[in-house]
Write a protein that holds these residues in place. Structure first.
Motif, PDB file in Angstrom:
ATOM      1  N   GLU A 113       0.372  -0.888  -0.016  1.00 17.66           N
ATOM      2  CA  GLU A 113      -0.335  -0.451   0.399  1.00 17.66           C
ATOM      3  C   GLU A 113       0.666   1.248  -0.201  1.00 17.66           C
ATOM      4  OE1 GLU A 113      -3.520  -0.484   2.872  1.00 17.66           O
ATOM      5  OE2 GLU A 113      -3.926  -2.069   2.359  1.00 17.66           O
ATOM      6  N   GLY A 114       2.016   1.183  -0.586  1.00 19.12           N
ATOM      7  CA  GLY A 114       2.756   2.027  -0.840  1.00 19.12           C
ATOM      8  C   GLY A 114       3.751   3.096  -0.164  1.00 19.12           C
ATOM      9  N   GLN A 115       3.665   1.856   1.184  1.00 16.20           N
ATOM     10  CA  GLN A 115       4.766   1.787   2.069  1.00 16.20           C
ATOM     11  C   GLN A 115       6.041   1.364   2.306  1.00 16.20           C
ATOM     12  OE1 GLN A 115       2.241   3.022   6.002  1.00 16.20           O
ATOM     13  NE2 GLN A 115       0.659   2.172   4.109  1.00 16.20           N
ATOM     14  N   THR A 116       6.921   1.148   2.762  1.00 20.21           N
ATOM     15  CA  THR A 116       7.481   0.487   2.521  1.00 20.21           C
ATOM     16  C   THR A 116       7.862  -0.265   3.854  1.00 20.21           C
ATOM     17  OG1 THR A 116       9.165   1.870   1.767  1.00 20.21           O
ATOM     18  CG2 THR A 116      10.514  -0.315   2.165  1.00 20.21           C
ATOM     19  N   VAL A 117       7.473  -1.532   3.685  1.00 23.12           N
ATOM     20  CA  VAL A 117       7.017  -2.389   5.584  1.00 23.12           C
ATOM     21  C   VAL A 117       8.749  -3.188   5.688  1.00 23.12           C
ATOM     22  CG1 VAL A 117       5.504  -2.070   5.546  1.00 23.12           C
ATOM     23  CG2 VAL A 117       6.349  -4.726   4.440  1.00 23.12           C
ATOM     24  N   GLY A 118       9.288  -3.369   5.024  1.00 21.77           N
ATOM     25  CA  GLY A 118      11.015  -4.316   5.389  1.00 21.77           C
ATOM     26  C   GLY A 118      11.220  -4.664   3.824  1.00 21.77           C
ATOM     27  N   PHE A 119      12.493  -4.942   3.746  1.00 20.49           N
ATOM     28  CA  PHE A 119      13.521  -5.334   2.930  1.00 20.49           C
ATOM     29  C   PHE A 119      14.040  -6.922   2.584  1.00 20.49           C
ATOM     30  CE2 PHE A 119      14.067  -1.556   4.843  1.00 20.49           C
ATOM     31  CZ  PHE A 119      13.706  -0.235   4.197  1.00 20.49           C
ATOM     32  N   ILE A 120      14.025  -7.476   1.553  1.00 14.91           N
ATOM     33  CA  ILE A 120      14.115  -9.007   1.417  1.00 14.91           C
ATOM     34  C   ILE A 120      15.375  -8.682   0.673  1.00 14.91           C
ATOM     35  CG2 ILE A 120      13.027 -10.983   0.099  1.00 14.91           C
ATOM     36  CD1 ILE A 120      10.182  -9.682   0.644  1.00 14.91           C
ATOM     37  N   HIS A 121      16.466 -10.514   0.931  1.00 14.53           N
ATOM     38  CA  HIS A 121      17.870 -10.185  -0.133  1.00 14.53           C
ATOM     39  C   HIS A 121      17.241 -10.791  -1.449  1.00 14.53           C
ATOM     40  CE1 HIS A 121      21.387 -11.231  -0.917  1.00 14.53           C
ATOM     41  NE2 HIS A 121      21.942 -10.539   0.124  1.00 14.53           N
ATOM     42  N   ALA A 122      18.732  -9.826  -1.909  1.00 15.92           N
ATOM     43  CA  ALA A 122      17.404 -10.121  -3.931  1.00 15.92           C
ATOM     44  C   ALA A 122      18.030 -11.822  -3.772  1.00 15.92           C
ATOM     45  CB  ALA A 122      19.219  -9.364  -4.774  1.00 15.92           C
ATOM     46  N   GLY A 123      19.116 -12.106  -3.583  1.00 11.01           N
ATOM     47  CA  GLY A 123      19.270 -13.709  -3.318  1.00 11.01           C
ATOM     48  C   GLY A 123      17.829 -14.786  -2.805  1.00 11.01           C
ATOM     49  N   PHE A 124      17.523 -14.430  -1.501  1.00  7.09           N
ATOM     50  CA  PHE A 124      16.198 -14.970  -0.900  1.00  7.09           C
ATOM     51  C   PHE A 124      14.382 -14.785  -1.932  1.00  7.09           C
ATOM     52  CE2 PHE A 124      12.663 -15.243   1.843  1.00  7.09           C
ATOM     53  CZ  PHE A 124      12.901 -16.747   2.731  1.00  7.09           C
ATOM     54  N   VAL A 125      14.624 -13.518  -3.028  1.00  9.15           N
ATOM     55  CA  VAL A 125      13.095 -13.601  -3.723  1.00  9.15           C
ATOM     56  C   VAL A 125      12.900 -14.183  -4.524  1.00  9.15           C
ATOM     57  CG1 VAL A 125      13.853 -10.894  -3.193  1.00  9.15           C
ATOM     58  CG2 VAL A 125      14.754 -12.098  -5.342  1.00  9.15           C
ATOM     59  N   GLU A 126      14.554 -15.568  -5.038  1.00 13.00           N
ATOM     60  CA  GLU A 126      14.678 -16.038  -6.225  1.00 13.00           C
ATOM     61  C   GLU A 126      13.824 -17.701  -5.764  1.00 13.00           C
ATOM     62  OE1 GLU A 126      16.285 -17.264  -8.898  1.00 13.00           O
ATOM     63  OE2 GLU A 126      16.949 -14.724  -8.237  1.00 13.00           O
ATOM     64  N   LEU A 184       2.303 -12.232   9.891  1.00 19.84           N
ATOM     65  CA  LEU A 184       3.663 -12.357   9.722  1.00 19.84           C
ATOM     66  C   LEU A 184       3.957 -13.422  10.757  1.00 19.84           C
ATOM     67  CD1 LEU A 184       5.557 -13.387   6.824  1.00 19.84           C
ATOM     68  CD2 LEU A 184       7.296 -11.816   7.931  1.00 19.84           C
ATOM     69  N   GLU A 185       4.399 -14.724  10.690  1.00 20.94           N
ATOM     70  CA  GLU A 185       5.309 -16.200  11.345  1.00 20.94           C
ATOM     71  C   GLU A 185       6.158 -15.194  11.724  1.00 20.94           C
ATOM     72  OE1 GLU A 185       5.099 -18.849  12.462  1.00 20.94           O
ATOM     73  OE2 GLU A 185       7.166 -18.370  13.056  1.00 20.94           O
ATOM     74  N   ARG A 186       7.178 -15.270  12.813  1.00 22.46           N
ATOM     75  CA  ARG A 186       7.775 -14.933  13.702  1.00 22.46           C
ATOM     76  C   ARG A 186       8.521 -14.683  12.949  1.00 22.46           C
ATOM     77  NH1 ARG A 186       8.000 -14.249  20.310  1.00 22.46           N
ATOM     78  NH2 ARG A 186      10.059 -13.903  20.278  1.00 22.46           N
ATOM     79  N   ALA A 187       8.734 -16.365  12.605  1.00 21.07           N
ATOM     80  CA  ALA A 187      10.468 -17.036  12.234  1.00 21.07           C
ATOM     81  C   ALA A 187      10.760 -16.081  10.723  1.00 21.07           C
ATOM     82  CB  ALA A 187      10.894 -18.458  12.528  1.00 21.07           C
ATOM     83  N   ALA A 188      10.264 -15.820  10.198  1.00 21.29           N
ATOM     84  CA  ALA A 188      10.269 -15.123   9.582  1.00 21.29           C
ATOM     85  C   ALA A 188      10.102 -13.714   8.407  1.00 21.29           C
ATOM     86  CB  ALA A 188       8.970 -15.325   8.031  1.00 21.29           C
ATOM     87  N   ALA A 189      10.016 -12.511   9.661  1.00 16.02           N
ATOM     88  CA  ALA A 189      10.425 -11.168  10.025  1.00 16.02           C
ATOM     89  C   ALA A 189      11.820 -11.108   9.593  1.00 16.02           C
ATOM     90  CB  ALA A 189      10.470 -11.412  11.438  1.00 16.02           C
ATOM     91  N   PRO A 190      13.006 -11.525   9.738  1.00 12.41           N
ATOM     92  CA  PRO A 190      13.701 -10.790   8.722  1.00 12.41           C
ATOM     93  C   PRO A 190      14.320 -11.509   7.667  1.00 12.41           C
ATOM     94  CG  PRO A 190      14.456 -12.907  11.011  1.00 12.41           C
ATOM     95  CD  PRO A 190      13.368 -12.685  11.223  1.00 12.41           C
ATOM     96  N   TYR A 191      13.506 -12.341   7.389  1.00 14.98           N
ATOM     97  CA  TYR A 191      13.529 -12.718   6.215  1.00 14.98           C
ATOM     98  C   TYR A 191      12.861 -11.886   4.923  1.00 14.98           C
ATOM     99  CZ  TYR A 191      15.608 -16.979   7.289  1.00 14.98           C
ATOM    100  OH  TYR A 191      16.801 -18.007   7.837  1.00 14.98           O
ATOM    101  N   PHE A 192      11.749 -11.006   5.656  1.00 18.85           N
ATOM    102  CA  PHE A 192      11.686 -10.104   4.710  1.00 18.85           C
ATOM    103  C   PHE A 192      11.699  -8.593   5.230  1.00 18.85           C
ATOM    104  CE2 PHE A 192       8.820 -14.028   4.808  1.00 18.85           C
ATOM    105  CZ  PHE A 192       8.044 -13.982   3.341  1.00 18.85           C
ATOM    106  N   GLY A 193      12.091  -8.862   6.526  1.00 18.06           N
ATOM    107  CA  GLY A 193      13.270  -7.005   7.453  1.00 18.06           C
ATOM    108  C   GLY A 193      12.011  -6.305   7.335  1.00 18.06           C
ATOM    109  N   ILE A 194      10.856  -7.110   8.032  1.00 23.91           N
ATOM    110  CA  ILE A 194      10.111  -6.148   8.463  1.00 23.91           C
ATOM    111  C   ILE A 194      10.625  -6.131   9.942  1.00 23.91           C
ATOM    112  CG2 ILE A 194       8.015  -7.535   7.604  1.00 23.91           C
ATOM    113  CD1 ILE A 194       7.240  -8.710  10.078  1.00 23.91           C
ATOM    114  N   LYS A 195      10.045  -4.122  10.438  1.00 26.10           N
ATOM    115  CA  LYS A 195      10.253  -4.110  11.927  1.00 26.10           C
ATOM    116  C   LYS A 195       9.863  -4.980  12.949  1.00 26.10           C
ATOM    117  CE  LYS A 195       9.873  -0.278  11.043  1.00 26.10           C
ATOM    118  NZ  LYS A 195       9.472   1.426  10.982  1.00 26.10           N
ATOM    119  N   ALA A 196      10.426  -5.611  14.324  1.00 26.49           N
ATOM    120  CA  ALA A 196       9.622  -6.594  15.000  1.00 26.49           C
ATOM    121  C   ALA A 196       9.797  -5.426  16.273  1.00 26.49           C
ATOM    122  CB  ALA A 196      10.267  -7.279  15.038  1.00 26.49           C
TER     123      ALA A 196
END
Lengths: 375, 375
Positions: free
Chosen positions: A106-119, A194-206
């Motif tokens: 929705e136009g808001q940056t909520v996280g960051f995902i590694h270029a490798g992980f998006v594969e 989002l599943e807690r363990a996944a938070a850092p893979y999506f770079g969301i703020k916890a």
């Protein structure tokens, strides 16, 4: 004490650093005093180091370090270096931010995902979409988003949960079946969960709460220190707060403090109601595909002298009440503390006057407690 | 209580704001909650407004506001807006930074000078030099510096003092014959010293100490509040801390706190030694040619219940002891406080648990206390 999304880093990793000659500097030197970095804890002598080298240490080791006779001038220009190093441990890999793509909803940056992980998303193009936007005056913006068909928080939550389930432990280890809210900033509407363990893979703020439980004896502050169970998956055997926890979906900080106080330290609500929100710290830690962006709300609770904490969930081996100046020495000289807890204790040391403007690097250290996006 | 380099803004200026319908937003909206800004203090009703409209208010006005029966939900999304507005008052004109040129000494940016103000330097090209540097890969950097012949701090200090003397009150009003150290960051070597009143015209960082003197009565905190003398050149008649002062050349924070405690509130060293450094706030305020970049070291001093402050330097009209929740209401609802003091009290409210994560905008407000370069 579940507030840790990090890959398990056994203590032996840290112990090796204890004897390293020079710490790395993972974030810009502007956060640090301009003089060369030579942390005071490198000169710390621990006679019996075998226990440390095997990845375990005892309370006896803690007390030996804390009461070290080694005198050091507080206005020595290197006095704060041991603290700076603890900040560094929570803020690794800042030079690698360019390896991540924004995750925008929705136009808001909520996280960051590694270029490798998006594969991993290739088979899920009905959930994750790659967008290349060159509408902005010729400059091209690249980011990931969720498929526009996923309009509600519920739809997004279940679609992403499905992907995470498919990826499984191989790609997202330590799945806990616990949901974290995804927001652009604290208090703003929850875009999905989002599943807690996944938070850092999506770079969301916890978000989390960390509480310093202390006692005043003859005018001297003492901090209750926990030692994590040796069977804990993350940071086994390390020092921790009396009470700390992640902030799951649907519970506010105040309520979470009361709940964790009961579960983690057996503190009844009649006492925990006095816990005060006092500050917040934040950090950003990049480790491979993981981008942790944590914001911790800090609480202080002054406990009665006769209160004895009792862990109810089996995650703590034991608690000890330690004079705050000795806790400070442990943090300066060792890596016994779980890194993000060290940050919250440093914040306590600032607020209670144990770190002073006469300590060289005062403002740099103070600022460094909020390197991460604190919002 | 001399910690104010600002042009005298008589209270009438503020009083008019009390009745304005919409505050301006001098800094990016990222510092503020995303909802529209409508500060709660605009709805504050003060029955007898004539005293305020003439630029003076009395303690009676202060108490009436502080005890206002108007109840407001603390989790109302606008609850913190009165505080945000006080932060704005200290951080005006951020959009005008491009009107200033860096002031660089020994390769370090120590200040910022307005493009209009540098016109005054034309007759002093043996002191101030304009440098256009295009060595940096083609991009051109423009800045001001001191003449390279001025090699020592002493030479620079006297050369700049000569220019300031020539420019006189017309260009630099309020000259105090008090020197401030010019540094790139706190604790780093002093590059030269500069007349205090000139600091904002050169955009150098100025440091100060502000102390919250409080008393605990039946477990409730009360803050000692000063009311500035009506004859003070800056912020006459406004509310102030018990103790505050700029940090001149050659004295450290601890010593300055003890000195100001004696001079401003008659606090003996036996008590002031207990003052604790607890935090720092910073702001950047652009007003015409003036660029204030202040960093204030915050102190808390818990005073005995029977202590009565006594101003020794004639700069304070009187002191009152006010319950902290009432002080908070005065800050939220009025502009009675000298703006930078309001910031330090807001910091106190955070550290003592009077502002909580349940208040919408908590992290934004916390962060906004250090908008200025805090180094």
């Amino acid at each position: 004490m579940g507030w840790c999304l990090c890959k398990c880093r056994p203590l032996s990793t840290f112990s090796s650093l204890l004897y390293s000659s020079k710490p790395s500097l993972p974030f810009p030197s502007t956060f640090l005093p301009s003089s060369s970095i030579k942390s005071s804890f490198f000169s710390c002598s621990i006679s019996s180091s075998s226990a440390l080298a095997t990845g375990t240490f005892t309370w006896e080791d803690v007390f030996r370090v804390s009461q070290s006779a080694e005198e050091e001038e507080e206005n020595n220009s290197s006095y704060l270096h041991g603290y700076f190093h603890k900040v560094q441990l929570c803020n690794r890999g800042s030079g690698k931010q360019s390896e991540f793509l924004p995750f925008v909803i929705e136009g808001q940056t909520v996280g960051f995902i590694h270029a490798g992980f998006v594969e991993n998303f290739k088979s899920f193009n009905d959930v994750f979409v790659y967008i290349k936007d060159n509408s902005n005056g010729g400059s091209v913006g690249e980011f990931f988003s969720l498929h526009p068909m996923l309009k509600t928080a519920e739809e997004r939550t279940s679609a992403v949960a499905y992907v995470i389930k498919c990826l499984g432990e191989k790609h997202i280890p330590g799945i806990r079946n616990e949901l974290y809210p995804v927001v652009s900033s604290f208090g703003s509407p929850v875009l999905f969960s989002l599943e807690r363990a996944a938070a850092p893979y999506f770079g969301i703020k916890a978000y989390g709460i960390h509480m310093n439980g202390y006692v005043e004896i003859d005018g001297q502050k003492h901090l209750w220190v926990g030692k994590r169970s040796n069977t804990k998956q993350t940071y086994p055997g390390m020092l921790d707060h009396l009470v700390a926890g992640g902030l799951p979906h649907g519970i506010n900080c105040k309520e979470n403090v009361a709940k964790e106080c009961e579960e983690e330290a057996g503190i009844p609500r009649s006492i925990s109601i006095r816990a005060k929100p006092v500050s917040a710290v934040s950090y950003m830690d990049i480790d491979g595909y993981r981008y942790k962006r944590d914001v911790l709300f800090c609480y202080d609770l002054k406990l009665p002298e006769n209160f004895i904490p009792k862990n109810e969930d089996g995650e703590v081996e034991s608690f000890k009440l330690i004079p705050i100046r000795q806790v400070a020495e442990v943090i300066r000289k060792t890596q016994f503390y779980k890194p993000n807890c060290a940050l919250v204790v440093i914040d306590f040391l600032f607020r209670h006057g144990y770190i002073t403007p006469e300590n060289f690097g005062y403002l740099d250290l103070l600022r460094s407690l909020r390197i991460g996006e604190c919002s």
